[in-house]
Scaffold this motif. Structure first.
Motif, PDB file in Angstrom:
ATOM      1  N   ALA A  21       0.809  -1.224   0.000  1.00 25.05           N
ATOM      2  CA  ALA A  21       0.000   0.000   0.000  1.00 25.05           C
ATOM      3  C   ALA A  21       0.839   1.269   0.000  1.00 25.05           C
ATOM      4  O   ALA A  21       0.351   2.340  -0.360  1.00 25.05           O
ATOM      5  N   ARG A  22       2.108   1.179   0.376  1.00 19.28           N
ATOM      6  CA  ARG A  22       2.956   2.369   0.386  1.00 19.28           C
ATOM      7  C   ARG A  22       3.390   2.778  -1.006  1.00 19.28           C
ATOM      8  O   ARG A  22       3.848   3.901  -1.212  1.00 19.28           O
ATOM      9  N   HIS A  23       3.273   1.881  -1.970  1.00 15.52           N
ATOM     10  CA  HIS A  23       3.761   2.148  -3.315  1.00 15.52           C
ATOM     11  C   HIS A  23       2.581   2.372  -4.259  1.00 15.52           C
ATOM     12  O   HIS A  23       1.731   1.497  -4.407  1.00 15.52           O
ATOM     13  N   PRO A  24       2.498   3.516  -4.924  1.00 15.37           N
ATOM     14  CA  PRO A  24       1.382   3.772  -5.832  1.00 15.37           C
ATOM     15  C   PRO A  24       1.360   2.776  -6.987  1.00 15.37           C
ATOM     16  O   PRO A  24       2.410   2.267  -7.409  1.00 15.37           O
ATOM     17  N   PRO A  25       0.190   2.475  -7.542  1.00 12.21           N
ATOM     18  CA  PRO A  25       0.118   1.617  -8.723  1.00 12.21           C
ATOM     19  C   PRO A  25       0.913   2.227  -9.881  1.00 12.21           C
ATOM     20  O   PRO A  25       0.995   3.443 -10.019  1.00 12.21           O
ATOM     21  N   GLY A  26       1.492   1.377 -10.709  1.00 11.28           N
ATOM     22  CA  GLY A  26       2.249   1.890 -11.848  1.00 11.28           C
ATOM     23  C   GLY A  26       2.935   0.779 -12.612  1.00 11.28           C
ATOM     24  O   GLY A  26       2.883  -0.390 -12.238  1.00 11.28           O
ATOM     25  N   TRP A  27       3.572   1.168 -13.701  1.00  9.11           N
ATOM     26  CA  TRP A  27       4.433   0.270 -14.461  1.00  9.11           C
ATOM     27  C   TRP A  27       5.860   0.503 -13.980  1.00  9.11           C
ATOM     28  O   TRP A  27       6.414   1.595 -14.146  1.00  9.11           O
ATOM     29  N   VAL A  57      14.606 -10.583  -8.656  1.00  6.50           N
ATOM     30  CA  VAL A  57      14.404  -9.137  -8.605  1.00  6.50           C
ATOM     31  C   VAL A  57      13.533  -8.810  -7.400  1.00  6.50           C
ATOM     32  O   VAL A  57      12.567  -9.528  -7.108  1.00  6.50           O
ATOM     33  N   GLN A  58      13.864  -7.725  -6.719  1.00  2.00           N
ATOM     34  CA  GLN A  58      13.032  -7.247  -5.623  1.00  2.00           C
ATOM     35  C   GLN A  58      12.361  -5.954  -6.053  1.00  2.00           C
ATOM     36  O   GLN A  58      13.011  -5.031  -6.549  1.00  2.00           O
ATOM     37  N   ALA A  59      11.044  -5.864  -5.886  1.00  2.00           N
ATOM     38  CA  ALA A  59      10.293  -4.662  -6.258  1.00  2.00           C
ATOM     39  C   ALA A  59       9.022  -4.588  -5.432  1.00  2.00           C
ATOM     40  O   ALA A  59       8.372  -5.608  -5.179  1.00  2.00           O
ATOM     41  N   ALA A  60       8.679  -3.358  -5.025  1.00  2.00           N
ATOM     42  CA  ALA A  60       7.442  -3.086  -4.286  1.00  2.00           C
ATOM     43  C   ALA A  60       7.287  -3.994  -3.072  1.00  2.00           C
ATOM     44  O   ALA A  60       6.199  -4.488  -2.767  1.00  2.00           O
ATOM     45  N   GLY A  61       8.388  -4.230  -2.375  1.00  2.00           N
ATOM     46  CA  GLY A  61       8.333  -4.981  -1.128  1.00  2.00           C
ATOM     47  C   GLY A  61       8.255  -6.484  -1.276  1.00  2.00           C
ATOM     48  O   GLY A  61       8.081  -7.188  -0.278  1.00  2.00           O
ATOM     49  N   ARG A  62       8.385  -7.015  -2.511  1.00  2.00           N
ATOM     50  CA  ARG A  62       8.332  -8.470  -2.724  1.00  2.00           C
ATOM     51  C   ARG A  62       9.506  -8.923  -3.581  1.00  2.00           C
ATOM     52  O   ARG A  62      10.103  -8.132  -4.296  1.00  2.00           O
ATOM     53  N   HIS A  63       9.768 -10.241  -3.519  1.00  2.00           N
ATOM     54  CA  HIS A  63      10.808 -10.847  -4.336  1.00  2.00           C
ATOM     55  C   HIS A  63      10.144 -11.575  -5.505  1.00  2.00           C
ATOM     56  O   HIS A  63       9.179 -12.317  -5.332  1.00  2.00           O
ATOM     57  N   GLN A  72      19.688   4.132  -1.205  1.00  2.00           N
ATOM     58  CA  GLN A  72      19.161   3.735   0.104  1.00  2.00           C
ATOM     59  C   GLN A  72      18.198   4.825   0.564  1.00  2.00           C
ATOM     60  O   GLN A  72      18.364   5.449   1.627  1.00  2.00           O
ATOM     61  N   ALA A  73      17.177   5.057  -0.247  1.00  2.00           N
ATOM     62  CA  ALA A  73      16.183   6.097   0.021  1.00  2.00           C
ATOM     63  C   ALA A  73      14.917   5.734  -0.721  1.00  2.00           C
ATOM     64  O   ALA A  73      14.957   5.002  -1.714  1.00  2.00           O
ATOM     65  N   SER A  82      14.446   9.509 -15.686  1.00  2.00           N
ATOM     66  CA  SER A  82      14.694   8.519 -14.631  1.00  2.00           C
ATOM     67  C   SER A  82      13.389   7.874 -14.205  1.00  2.00           C
ATOM     68  O   SER A  82      12.404   8.563 -13.936  1.00  2.00           O
ATOM     69  N   SER A  83      13.388   6.544 -14.162  1.00  2.00           N
ATOM     70  CA  SER A  83      12.230   5.766 -13.717  1.00  2.00           C
ATOM     71  C   SER A  83      12.607   5.060 -12.419  1.00  2.00           C
ATOM     72  O   SER A  83      13.605   4.334 -12.374  1.00  2.00           O
ATOM     73  N   CYS A  84      11.812   5.283 -11.375  1.00  2.00           N
ATOM     74  CA  CYS A  84      12.145   4.786 -10.041  1.00  2.00           C
ATOM     75  C   CYS A  84      11.314   3.550  -9.696  1.00  2.00           C
ATOM     76  O   CYS A  84      10.081   3.604  -9.714  1.00  2.00           O
ATOM     77  N   THR A  85      11.978   2.469  -9.368  1.00  2.00           N
ATOM     78  CA  THR A  85      11.306   1.251  -8.933  1.00  2.00           C
ATOM     79  C   THR A  85      11.538   1.058  -7.442  1.00  2.00           C
ATOM     80  O   THR A  85      12.688   0.907  -7.018  1.00  2.00           O
ATOM     81  N   PRO A  86      10.464   1.075  -6.624  1.00  2.00           N
ATOM     82  CA  PRO A  86      10.659   0.857  -5.186  1.00  2.00           C
ATOM     83  C   PRO A  86      11.044  -0.582  -4.902  1.00  2.00           C
ATOM     84  O   PRO A  86      10.413  -1.516  -5.395  1.00  2.00           O
ATOM     85  N   ILE A  87      12.093  -0.768  -4.157  1.00  2.00           N
ATOM     86  CA  ILE A  87      12.483  -2.095  -3.684  1.00  2.00           C
ATOM     87  C   ILE A  87      11.795  -2.340  -2.342  1.00  2.00           C
ATOM     88  O   ILE A  87      11.127  -3.345  -2.145  1.00  2.00           O
ATOM     89  N   THR A  88      11.980  -1.383  -1.430  1.00  2.00           N
ATOM     90  CA  THR A  88      11.242  -1.332  -0.169  1.00  2.00           C
ATOM     91  C   THR A  88      10.838   0.129   0.023  1.00  2.00           C
ATOM     92  O   THR A  88      11.078   0.965  -0.852  1.00  2.00           O
ATOM     93  N   ALA A  89      10.270   0.451   1.163  1.00  2.00           N
ATOM     94  CA  ALA A  89       9.870   1.840   1.428  1.00  2.00           C
ATOM     95  C   ALA A  89      11.069   2.772   1.510  1.00  2.00           C
ATOM     96  O   ALA A  89      10.940   3.985   1.302  1.00  2.00           O
ATOM     97  N   THR A  90      12.261   2.229   1.776  1.00  2.00           N
ATOM     98  CA  THR A  90      13.444   3.067   1.935  1.00  2.00           C
ATOM     99  C   THR A  90      14.603   2.629   1.040  1.00  2.00           C
ATOM    100  O   THR A  90      15.761   2.910   1.347  1.00  2.00           O
ATOM    101  N   LYS A  91      14.283   1.958  -0.046  1.00  2.00           N
ATOM    102  CA  LYS A  91      15.318   1.529  -0.983  1.00  2.00           C
ATOM    103  C   LYS A  91      14.738   1.570  -2.392  1.00  2.00           C
ATOM    104  O   LYS A  91      13.637   1.082  -2.635  1.00  2.00           O
ATOM    105  N   THR A  92      15.471   2.163  -3.343  1.00  2.00           N
ATOM    106  CA  THR A  92      14.942   2.398  -4.692  1.00  2.00           C
ATOM    107  C   THR A  92      15.988   2.056  -5.745  1.00  2.00           C
ATOM    108  O   THR A  92      17.170   2.397  -5.603  1.00  2.00           O
TER     109      THR A  92
END
Length: 342
Positions: free
Chosen positions: A6-12, A28-34, A146-147, A242-252
Motif C-alpha cells: 500500500a505504500r507504493h502507488p500503482p504503476g508500471w 528481482v526485488q520490487a514493491a516490497g516483494r521478491h 538507500q532512500a 529517470s524511472s524509479c522502482t521501489p524495492i522497499t519503502a526506503t530503498k529504490t
C-alpha cells in the motif's frame, strides 16, 4: 489486481533490463516483494513470486523449461501466470493437484527494459524520450539508492541542492536571481527556469555554448518518473529521464536514460566524457540521499519544512498521495511564478 504494498502507488515499474534476461531466471526485488523474472522459449517475459508453493525454494535458482519455470528442488514447473503446470511426481496437469497460484505480474518489454504492472495504473508505461531516434545518442545508468522513491524523485528535480551537492561540477552558488514558472499537468507538474547562471560549472563549460539562451524544464510524471530537459538555440539538446522502482519503502532502484543531440557526427565523442561525468554526479546524489535516509531513521516521524524554492515538491507529494488513493492533486493548467536565488 496484481500484488501491491500500500505504500507504493500503482504503476508500471522497471524490473530489469531486457538483456539481463538470458536463459536463466533472474531474482528481482520490487514493491516490497521478491520476484523470479524469466523469458520463456517463445520469448514471453513473466514475473512470479520467487517462492515455490511446495517447500518454498527460490524459483530464481531454477531453470526455464520451454514455457515454464522449473523449481530446482522437486521440479515443480510454473507458467507465467503463477499456476502450477507440472508436478513430476504426479501424473496429469499440475493444477489438478495444486489449485493455488503464485502472485504474478503482467510484463511488457519496451525501450530495452522489462516493465511490470503493479496495481492498476492509469495508463501504459512512460517511454524514454528520444531514445533510439535518428540523430540522438543515448546511454543508460542503473543506480541503487538507500532512500525511498519520494526522496529520489524530489532530488532529481531540485535545483537548489545542486549548488551544494554538485558544487563546481553541475552548479556553483552565484546569488543570482532566477525566475521559475511552475505549471500543473494532467499527469504531474513541470517547472521551467529562466536566466540560470552557467558559469563555474564543469558540465556547462563542456556541454553548452558560451552564449545564448538555455531552455531548462523539469517534469514530474506521476507516479515515479522524472524528466530534466536542456535545449540550446544551436541545436544542442539533452534529456535525462529517470524511472524509479521501489524495492522497499526506503530503498529504490533508479533506471536512467540520458539522450542528447549534439553537432553532427560528434555524439560518440560527447558521450566519451558526458557519461563518466554523469555517473560521478549521480553518485554524489547517492551519497547524500543515503546519508539523509540514515538520519531520518534516527528521527522517525519528524515533519519537513518547505519554502517556495521547493518548486515541485508539493506537487510530487500530492500526485503520489493521489496515486495511492488519497486526496486530489492540483488541476491541470494552473500556473505559478517563483523567484529563486541560485
Amino acid at each position: 489486481m496484481s500484488p501491491l504494498d500500500a505504500r507504493h502507488p500503482p504503476g508500471w515499474y522497471i524490473l530489469c533490463t531486457a538483456r539481463a534476461l538470458g536463459r536463466k531466471p533472474l531474482a528481482v526485488q520490487a514493491a516490497g516483494r521478491h520476484w523470479a523474472v524469466f523469458r520463456s522459449a517463445s520469448g514471453a517475459v513473466s514475473a512470479v513470486e520467487d517462492r515455490c508453493l511446495h517447500r518454498g525454494m527460490a524459483l530464481s535458482a531454477g531453470k526455464v523449461c520451454g514455457e515454464h519455470l522449473q523449481c530446482p528442488y522437486h521440479g515443480w514447473a510454473y507458467g507465467g501466470d503463477g499456476r502450477v503446470r507440472i508436478v513430476p511426481a504426479m501424473k496429469g496437469d499440475g493444477h489438478d493437484w495444486v489449485s493455488t497460484a503464485l502472485p504474478s505480474l503482467e510484463c511488457r518489454e519496451l525501450d530495452g527494459y522489462v516493465f511490470a504492472r503493479i496495481g492498476e495504473p492509469a495508463g501504459p508505461p512512460h517511454r524514454f524520450k528520444h531514445l533510439g531516434e535518428p540523430g540522438w545518442t543515448s546511454f543508460h545508468m542503473a543506480t541503487r539508492f538507500q532512500a525511498g522513491v519520494d526522496a529520489c524523485v524530489e532530488n532529481f528535480l531540485d535545483c537548489p541542492h545542486a549548488t551544494f551537492v554538485h558544487r563546481g561540477w553541475f552548479r556553483t552558488p552565484t546569488a543570482k536571481p532566477v525566475r521559475c514558472t511552475v505549471t500543473t499537468l494532467a499527469d504531474g507538474a513541470q517547472a521551467e527556469f529562466f536566466d540560470e547562471p552557467r558559469e563555474k560549472s564543469v558540465v556547462w563549460w563542456l556541454l553548452s555554448p558560451r552564449r545564448g539562451e538555455m531552455r531548462h524544464v523539469d517534469r514530474f510524471i506521476s507516479p515515479h518518473t522524472t524528466e530534466v530537459e536542456y535545449e540550446f538555440p544551436n541545436g544542442l539538446h539533452y534529456v535525462i529521464t529517470s524511472s524509479c522502482t521501489p524495492i522497499t519503502a526506503t530503498k529504490t532502484q533508479v533506471h536512467t536514460v540520458i539522450s542528447f543531440r549534439s553537432w553532427r557526427g560528434l555524439g560518440p565523442l560527447v558521450r566519451a566524457f558526458f557519461e563518466p561525468l554523469s555517473r560521478h554526479i549521480i553518485q554524489q546524489d547517492v551519497r547524500m540521499l543515503d546519508a539523509q535516509q540514515a538520519n531520518l531513521a534516527r528521527h522517525p516521524g519528524r515533519p519537513f519544512a518547505s519554502t517556495p524554492a521547493d518548486v515541485l515538491g508539493g506537487h510530487i507529494q500530492a500526485w503520489r498521495r493521489f496515486a495511492r488513493g488519497e486526496g486530489e492533486p492540483v488541476a491541470a493548467g494552473q500556473v505559478q511564478h517563483v523567484d529563486l536565488v541560485l
